[in-house]
Design a protein around this motif. Sequence first.
Motif, PDB file in Angstrom:
ATOM      1  N   ILE B  85     -16.184  -9.035  67.989  1.00 24.05           N
ATOM      2  CA  ILE B  85     -17.161  -7.891  68.492  1.00 24.05           C
ATOM      3  C   ILE B  85     -16.578  -7.023  69.391  1.00 24.05           C
ATOM      4  CG2 ILE B  85     -19.640  -7.551  69.307  1.00 24.05           C
ATOM      5  CD1 ILE B  85     -20.102 -10.723  68.603  1.00 24.05           C
ATOM      6  N   PRO B  86     -16.721  -5.563  69.043  1.00 29.42           N
ATOM      7  CA  PRO B  86     -16.115  -4.603  70.199  1.00 29.42           C
ATOM      8  C   PRO B  86     -16.541  -4.952  71.436  1.00 29.42           C
ATOM      9  CG  PRO B  86     -17.054  -3.552  68.224  1.00 29.42           C
ATOM     10  CD  PRO B  86     -17.183  -5.202  67.924  1.00 29.42           C
ATOM     11  N   VAL B  87     -15.646  -4.863  72.407  1.00 28.56           N
ATOM     12  CA  VAL B  87     -16.185  -4.880  73.991  1.00 28.56           C
ATOM     13  C   VAL B  87     -16.024  -3.542  74.490  1.00 28.56           C
ATOM     14  CG1 VAL B  87     -15.946  -6.053  76.360  1.00 28.56           C
ATOM     15  CG2 VAL B  87     -15.776  -7.339  73.972  1.00 28.56           C
ATOM     16  N   ILE B  88     -16.913  -3.092  75.131  1.00 29.21           N
ATOM     17  CA  ILE B  88     -16.873  -1.957  75.860  1.00 29.21           C
ATOM     18  C   ILE B  88     -16.942  -1.892  77.202  1.00 29.21           C
ATOM     19  CG2 ILE B  88     -17.846   0.718  75.886  1.00 29.21           C
ATOM     20  CD1 ILE B  88     -18.486   0.273  72.860  1.00 29.21           C
ATOM     21  N   VAL B  89     -16.431  -1.489  78.138  1.00 30.89           N
ATOM     22  CA  VAL B  89     -16.471  -1.625  79.578  1.00 30.89           C
ATOM     23  C   VAL B  89     -16.931  -0.224  80.246  1.00 30.89           C
ATOM     24  CG1 VAL B  89     -15.279  -2.154  81.843  1.00 30.89           C
ATOM     25  CG2 VAL B  89     -14.772  -3.664  79.777  1.00 30.89           C
ATOM     26  N   GLY B  90     -17.701  -0.308  81.031  1.00 23.94           N
ATOM     27  CA  GLY B  90     -18.318   0.985  81.637  1.00 23.94           C
ATOM     28  C   GLY B  90     -18.272   0.442  83.267  1.00 23.94           C
ATOM     29  N   GLY B  91     -17.954   1.689  83.996  1.00 25.92           N
ATOM     30  CA  GLY B  91     -18.087   1.378  85.549  1.00 25.92           C
ATOM     31  C   GLY B  91     -16.981   1.734  86.149  1.00 25.92           C
ATOM     32  N   ILE B  92     -16.746   1.292  87.367  1.00 24.11           N
ATOM     33  CA  ILE B  92     -15.463   1.631  88.459  1.00 24.11           C
ATOM     34  C   ILE B  92     -14.201   1.006  87.913  1.00 24.11           C
ATOM     35  CG2 ILE B  92     -14.889   1.688  90.666  1.00 24.11           C
ATOM     36  CD1 ILE B  92     -17.569   2.118  91.617  1.00 24.11           C
ATOM     37  N   VAL B  93     -13.376   1.759  87.172  1.00 29.89           N
ATOM     38  CA  VAL B  93     -12.078   1.333  86.625  1.00 29.89           C
ATOM     39  C   VAL B  93     -11.222   2.334  86.773  1.00 29.89           C
ATOM     40  CG1 VAL B  93     -11.096   0.531  84.707  1.00 29.89           C
ATOM     41  CG2 VAL B  93     -13.463  -0.226  84.815  1.00 29.89           C
ATOM     42  N   PRO B  94     -10.075   2.039  87.772  1.00 31.38           N
ATOM     43  CA  PRO B  94      -9.194   3.259  87.889  1.00 31.38           C
ATOM     44  C   PRO B  94      -8.418   3.224  86.797  1.00 31.38           C
ATOM     45  CG  PRO B  94      -8.843   1.260  89.267  1.00 31.38           C
ATOM     46  CD  PRO B  94     -10.012   0.944  88.589  1.00 31.38           C
ATOM     47  N   ASP B  95      -7.776   4.592  86.355  1.00 32.12           N
ATOM     48  CA  ASP B  95      -6.814   4.773  85.391  1.00 32.12           C
ATOM     49  C   ASP B  95      -5.648   3.566  85.025  1.00 32.12           C
ATOM     50  OD1 ASP B  95      -8.284   6.878  84.766  1.00 32.12           O
ATOM     51  OD2 ASP B  95      -6.750   8.467  85.395  1.00 32.12           O
ATOM     52  N   SER B  96      -5.273   3.279  86.368  1.00 28.25           N
ATOM     53  CA  SER B  96      -4.290   2.130  86.092  1.00 28.25           C
ATOM     54  C   SER B  96      -4.418   0.846  85.532  1.00 28.25           C
ATOM     55  CB  SER B  96      -3.564   1.949  87.610  1.00 28.25           C
ATOM     56  OG  SER B  96      -4.705   1.691  88.498  1.00 28.25           O
ATOM     57  N   ASP B  97      -5.781   0.658  85.286  1.00 25.62           N
ATOM     58  CA  ASP B  97      -6.052  -0.735  84.791  1.00 25.62           C
ATOM     59  C   ASP B  97      -6.553  -0.299  83.351  1.00 25.62           C
ATOM     60  OD1 ASP B  97      -6.087  -1.838  87.227  1.00 25.62           O
ATOM     61  OD2 ASP B  97      -8.133  -1.856  87.515  1.00 25.62           O
ATOM     62  N   LEU B  98      -6.153   0.581  82.946  1.00 23.42           N
ATOM     63  CA  LEU B  98      -6.613   0.896  81.201  1.00 23.42           C
ATOM     64  C   LEU B  98      -5.751   0.077  80.414  1.00 23.42           C
ATOM     65  CD1 LEU B  98      -7.787   4.569  81.395  1.00 23.42           C
ATOM     66  CD2 LEU B  98      -9.375   2.604  81.639  1.00 23.42           C
ATOM     67  N   ASP B  99      -4.549   0.129  80.594  1.00 19.83           N
ATOM     68  CA  ASP B  99      -3.689  -0.519  79.733  1.00 19.83           C
ATOM     69  C   ASP B  99      -3.931  -1.845  79.439  1.00 19.83           C
ATOM     70  OD1 ASP B  99      -2.579   2.060  79.023  1.00 19.83           O
ATOM     71  OD2 ASP B  99      -0.916   1.682  80.348  1.00 19.83           O
ATOM     72  N   GLU B 100      -3.833  -2.615  80.667  1.00 22.46           N
ATOM     73  CA  GLU B 100      -4.287  -4.046  81.062  1.00 22.46           C
ATOM     74  C   GLU B 100      -5.610  -4.508  80.106  1.00 22.46           C
ATOM     75  OE1 GLU B 100      -3.381  -5.458  84.582  1.00 22.46           O
ATOM     76  OE2 GLU B 100      -4.168  -7.428  84.328  1.00 22.46           O
ATOM     77  N   LEU B 101      -6.508  -3.745  80.385  1.00 23.39           N
ATOM     78  CA  LEU B 101      -7.773  -4.013  79.585  1.00 23.39           C
ATOM     79  C   LEU B 101      -7.683  -3.743  78.294  1.00 23.39           C
ATOM     80  CD1 LEU B 101     -10.421  -2.546  81.937  1.00 23.39           C
ATOM     81  CD2 LEU B 101      -9.899  -4.621  81.615  1.00 23.39           C
ATOM     82  N   ALA B 102      -7.020  -2.699  77.693  1.00 17.69           N
ATOM     83  CA  ALA B 102      -6.472  -2.404  76.264  1.00 17.69           C
ATOM     84  C   ALA B 102      -5.803  -3.881  75.656  1.00 17.69           C
ATOM     85  CB  ALA B 102      -5.786  -1.375  76.012  1.00 17.69           C
TER      86      ALA B 102
END
Lengths: 547, 140
Positions: B85-102
């Motif tokens: 199931i696709p997981v979408i995160v919203g909120g206070i996330v700095p750019d530097s964390d995007l790759d790790e979340l992906a």
Amino acid sequence: MVVMATNHDRWQEAYEASPLRDTRFETMSGIPLDPVYGPDDGEFPGQYPYTRGPYASMYRSKLWTMRMFAGFGTAEDTNWRFKEIIKSGGDGLSTAFDMPTLLGLDSDDPMSLGEVGRCGVAVDTLADMADLYRDIDLGEITTSMTINSPAAVIFAMFVAQAEQAGIPRARLGGTLQNDILKEYQAQKEFVFPPRESMRLVRDTIAFTAAEMPRWHSISISGYHIREAGSTAAEELAFTLANGFAYVELAKEAGLAVDSFAPRLSFFFNAHIDFFEEIAKYRAARRIWARWLKERYGAESERSMQLRFHTQTAGVSLTAQQPEVNIVRTAIEALAGVLGGTQSLHTNSMDEALALPTEKAARIALRTQQVIAQETNVAHVADPLGGSHFVEALTDEMERQAEELFAELDRMGDGSMLEGAIRGIEENWFQGKIADSAFELERKLNSGDRVTIGVNGYTDGNDDDQIELLKITNEDEQRQRKRLETIRQDRDSDAVAAALERVRTEAADPEVNLMPALIDAVKTYATLGEIMHAMETEFGRHVEVPTI
Amino acid sequence: MHAGRILVAKVGLDGHDRGIKVVARILRDAGYEVIYTGLFQTPETVAAAAVDEDVDAIGLSMLSGAHLTLAPLVVEAIRARGADIPVIVGGIVPDSDLDELAAAGVTTVLRPGATAEEIVESVGRALSAAQPSQVTGSTP
């Protein structure tokens, strides 16, 4: 012939009795300024109902306290940041606790995973509290602690560590947020059910009224209500209504209103709509004075004088073009000052993205210092009083608040305390706040409201991101280790006995729990253990999820 | 007939629910059926609810900085149930964390200030990407 003294004469007398700061009260071009302006028979600052300010001399005697909120990582880390704040001219401390502490959980609780030391400082035991305020003279500098559900336990740790450091309780000055009602309404960091939580609030009010004359037992907070999405008038009304509820709670416990009301303080948001905010603060003072005098029978002026802390609006900050947040914060801070705040926290430009870096926090403090030292706005009390616009907006704020009070009074069958609790149980506050938040979102999406960098003026959004504070998981590991050591080194029989006493006394609503809590923290019982002991008797609050 | 079922959730200790409620209403207005399970959920309770309710996507609102710890655990808990199931995160996330979340399997991250249009669009994209691909005609 009798010459009647005018309001101006009475104000003059009070003003002349006040100590003044050593500065020249004039414009930068040398025009001398009066302490306040207005007709002789009008209302003056320091005069009931205090629309124009609680004191006759306002900032001419003392500028607002520049109280910067800080806390991250372990107690040692935050202690270091506190000392930096003191060095750079901040004159009050304000402690942010991490999420597990706010919910009364230990750092090694499975639910605490990933949250330890992240949004504030982790405090598990008295040992952490001692580290947090090490080498800071708590008899001199005032401290504020933003804690609610476990406020009584954290306060017990604070009192115990001061005792260990040799500072008598009576000398401790500061504020415990301790405003549980707004947790159910807005911030949602609750543990026990509302009525049981209110018993803990009552115990802290009674304890401080008896033993700690310099301590503010509650900071009745509209800040979070506004951040959760309310309008300015709802922030004003819900906050003051919660204040009335605490007054009724303490009166029901047999305390005389003038014995505790002078130690109630308030905490408001400073949002971006400049004049609306100023009108809100003016209306707040006037409403509080009238209700305390007329409905609750206060006789002491101190009971009627609403004093408040202000924080600029976190929700007004944008992740896009974060430097622009410095401008927003400056305007909001100025509204707080023109509205007569007693203390102020200014947010840092990077807080839509992370906890602030030291540099961002310093700029935020400098923003206050520019207002205080360069603009001369603090020379004249209530400088907007008498403006047709601001007076009309102040009246309108009061009118809207009174309408909401009338609804709550009906909900509580004549008791504002019952009204506040039933309003929570029936989702009345939560629903109104969510509706207002959605309404504002709609205005943004339709373009009725413009936020720079979000739905307008977006050039520059793709610039390199500013440097952000990184909090690593190392802090979490360190804190867990520390807690493990403390659990091993303490006298476990003493801990068990202290926890059993907390549980037994929690079961008896007639008992004030503060002495048992202070004794328990001295055995190095953890926050989580003490909360659990109370939960056995109090139960847990579960919110019915609604959209 | 609605556009799909979305579970929106608060994982962990953060009680700030303004964002999640606003997003829930935006998605509801866009035709989705929205399920909100309330505060203080764990990765396990979210995954269980998502599978039980057979939702098409999960939206996590994360404001406390714990996203790097908790969002991957949610993805793992879903996969452990054999679901995708696709997981979408919203909120206070700095750019530097995007790759790790992906890398951890998070489908999309919605940054602070995302408009209603962007929210609805990215949910739509996440849903269509999750559908079995339909080959129509020749694609390069």
